[in-house]
Motif scaffolding. Sequence first.
Motif: not given
Length: 215
Positions: A144, A173, A185, A188
């Motif tokens: 991330v 996210i 996730l 995203s």
Amino acid sequence: MTGPAPVAGRGRSDAAMDPVINPHIPTSEVLRGLLAEAPADCVSFGWLLDKLHKRSFGIVLLLLALIGLAPGTSPVVGLLLTIPAIQMILARASPAFPRIIASRRFSTQRLVRLVDRAVPVLRPMETVIRPRWKTPFDATTRVVGLVVLALTSVFFVPIPLSNIVPAVTIMLIALAYLEEDGVLLALSLAAAAAVLFVATFTIWQSVEAVRFMAS
């Protein structure tokens, strides 16, 4: 994202008598809880980080991306987003901003307005978004951070409204990270890859056009 391992040496009967440990609290409720604890006059960014604990990375990304939707905020928000993104890549426990930023005070009413903008959007989404497809916490945090760091570059593209798409992508996210939703996730991150591809292609086309006009 996996939770803490069970404590060794505890029997099944002991575990059964315990209450639920660390139940998942929706992000909208966490934000509302912040307002309940906020001083009446003003708060600092450092106070905000202290109150968020392990949720600090996700909520900081979410709030900064929300601010980044406003016109004229792109360069500042893009710069601020690089700080938690790099620290996530380095697997820090929580974000740490320079003192000049952490000590910056702003009125509690500004925090109230920001939360009031975020909560009505989050609550309908939280009826669909939930913990699923859990992934290793450390690896997820690093991924991330890396993707958000890449997306911050789009905030500096000098094209009107170019901040909206990366800001919305970072919000998704951050929400997936906060709610431990591996499905959201994955979607995203795929959207982030598309945003970066389009931004890179647009910049390349612009450079080629300038070179053609100059030749």
